[in-house]
Design an enzyme around this catalytic site. Structure first.
Site, PDB file in Angstrom:
ATOM      1  N   SER A  73       0.846  -1.189   0.000  1.00 57.50           N
ATOM      2  CA  SER A  73       0.000   0.000   0.000  1.00 57.50           C
ATOM      3  C   SER A  73       0.884   1.243   0.000  1.00 57.50           C
ATOM      4  CB  SER A  73      -0.913   0.019   1.238  1.00 57.50           C
ATOM      5  OG  SER A  73      -0.139   0.088   2.426  1.00 57.50           O
ATOM      6  N   SER A  82      12.538  10.196   6.048  1.00 62.07           N
ATOM      7  CA  SER A  82      11.478  11.186   6.235  1.00 62.07           C
ATOM      8  C   SER A  82      12.106  12.548   6.470  1.00 62.07           C
ATOM      9  CB  SER A  82      10.596  10.816   7.433  1.00 62.07           C
ATOM     10  OG  SER A  82       9.658  11.847   7.705  1.00 62.07           O
ATOM     11  N   TYR A 102       9.606   8.911  16.149  1.00 64.83           N
ATOM     12  CA  TYR A 102       9.611   8.724  14.696  1.00 64.83           C
ATOM     13  C   TYR A 102      10.786   9.490  14.079  1.00 64.83           C
ATOM     14  CZ  TYR A 102       7.991   8.655   9.850  1.00 64.83           C
ATOM     15  OH  TYR A 102       7.897   8.472   8.493  1.00 64.83           O
ATOM     16  N   LYS A 141      14.011   7.653  11.988  1.00 67.36           N
ATOM     17  CA  LYS A 141      14.326   7.990  10.597  1.00 67.36           C
ATOM     18  C   LYS A 141      15.656   8.734  10.492  1.00 67.36           C
ATOM     19  CE  LYS A 141      10.725   6.306   8.418  1.00 67.36           C
ATOM     20  NZ  LYS A 141      10.871   5.269   7.351  1.00 67.36           N
ATOM     21  N   THR A 165      -1.350   9.011   2.204  1.00 68.47           N
ATOM     22  CA  THR A 165      -1.324   7.560   2.351  1.00 68.47           C
ATOM     23  C   THR A 165      -2.103   7.179   3.598  1.00 68.47           C
ATOM     24  OG1 THR A 165       0.660   7.453   3.740  1.00 68.47           O
ATOM     25  CG2 THR A 165       1.009   7.571   1.363  1.00 68.47           C
TER      26      THR A 165
END
Length: 270
Positions: free
Chosen positions: A16, A132, A145, A149, A180
Site C-alpha cells: 500500500s 522522512s 519517529y 528515521k 497515504t
C-alpha cells in the site's frame, strides 16, 4: 547503473501507500519488480508480493532467497517498510518505542545486510532508503519517529563510504507528508484526560493528521525513485515534498537553535 528491462527491484512494504506506488510505476517502466508484505496472501497487486516482516530476520532471509531464485539477482533495493508513531515521549510505552526502531531502523539495516552479498557478487547495486523529512529535526510529539528515521539517514552516510569499493551505491530519499494510510496504521499514544499533555498533544495530533490528509500524491515519490535509479552517482540525500517542508531543513542549518525551535512551536501552535 543503466536502466534495462532486466533490472530487478525489491521494494519492502509494497502492499500500500508509497511502496505500492513505487512498485507499480517501476513495473510500468519495464523493471522486474518484487514487493514485500507481511501477509501477501491477503493483498492484490499487479506485481509479485513475497512474505517479509522486517522485524523478523528469518523472513528477510527467505524473502531475499526467494527473489534471487526467481529472478537470478537483485539490482535495486528500496527500503520502504516503516511505521509511524506519535505521542508525548514520557507517555509512550517502551515496547512501542522499540517496535518503531525495530521497524524503521533495525529492519532496514537487516534487509541491507541480506542483499549485500548478492550485490557484491554482481559487482554493482543500488540501495534506496526511504526516510522522512521528519528525520532531520526533532518534532514535538513525533520525537521517536524523527529519531528512528534520522538514525537511518546517518547510518546511510556511513554505509556509503564502507561500500565504495564494491560499486554498490546507497542513498536516502526523505518524503514529507503524502496522502497515504500511514496515519491509520501508526501507533498513537492516547490523548489521556487529565494528562499534562492532553491539550497540546491533542491539538498537535489533529494538525499532523490534517497534513497527511492534504499530502502529496505518492506518484511523486515513485518518479523520484526512478530518477535516482537512472543517476550514475546518486547523492547521499534527496527530499520530496512541499517546498516549505524541504525549506525547513535548510532553515535548520542556518538559524540559531532557539529561533528554529520557536518556528516549530508556532507551526504546531504550541
Amino acid at each position: 547503473m543503466t536502466e534495462t528491462a532486466s533490472k530487478v527491484v525489491l521494494i519492502t512494504g509494497a502492499s500500500s501507500g508509497i511502496g505500492k506506488a513505487i512498485a507499480e510505476f517501476l513495473q510500468s517502466k519495464n523493471f522486474i519488480v518484487f514487493g514485500t508484505s507481511r501477509n501477501p496472501s491477503n493483498q492484490e497487486s499487479s506485481f509479485p508480493l513475497v512474505a517479509l516482516d522486517v522485524t523478523k530476520p528469518e523472513t528477510i532471509k527467505s524473502a531475499v532467497e526467494e527473489v534471487i531464485a526467481s529472478a537470478g539477482k537483485i539490482d535495486v533495493l528500496v527500503n520502504n517498510a516503516g511505521i509511524g508513531i506519535t505521542g508525548p515521549i514520557e507517555e509512550t510505552p517502551d515496547e512501542e518505542i522499540k517496535k518503531a526502531f525495530n521497524t524503521n531502523y533495525f529492519g532496514p539495516i537487516n534487509v541491507i545486510k541480506a542483499v549485500l552479498p548478492e550485490m557484491r557478487r554482481n559487482k554493482e547495486g543500488l540501495i534506496i532508503n526511504v526516510t522522512s523529512i521528519a528525520g532531520y529535526m526533532g518534532l514535538p510529539y513525533r520525537g521517536i519517529y524523527s529519531a528512528s528515521k534520522g538514525a537511518l539517514e546517518l547510518t546511510t552516510e556511513a554505509f556509503r563510504m564502507e561500500l565504495k569499493d564494491f560499486n554498490i551505491k546507497m542513498t536516502n530519499i526523505a518524503p514529507g507528508d503524502f496522502a497515504t494510510n500511514i496515519a491509520a496504521g501508526r501507533y498513537h499514544a492516547p490523548v489521556t484526560e487529565g494528562s499534562p499533555y492532553e491539550k497540546p498533544y491533542g491539538n498537535t495530533l489533529k494538525i499532523m493528521n490534517q497534513h497527511v490528509d492534504e499530502g502529496k500524491d505518492p506518484l511523486l515519490m515513485a518518479r523520484a525513485v526512478l530518477k535516482i535509479i537512472r543517476e550514475k552517482e546518486p547523492r547521499a540525500h534527496y527530499k520530496v515534498g512541499e517546498p516549505l517542508q524541504k525549506f525547513s531543513i535548510a532553515l535548520k542549518r542556518i538559524l540559531p537553535d532557539k529561533v528554529y525551535e520557536r518556528l516549530l512551536l508556532k507551526h504546531y501552535k504550541l
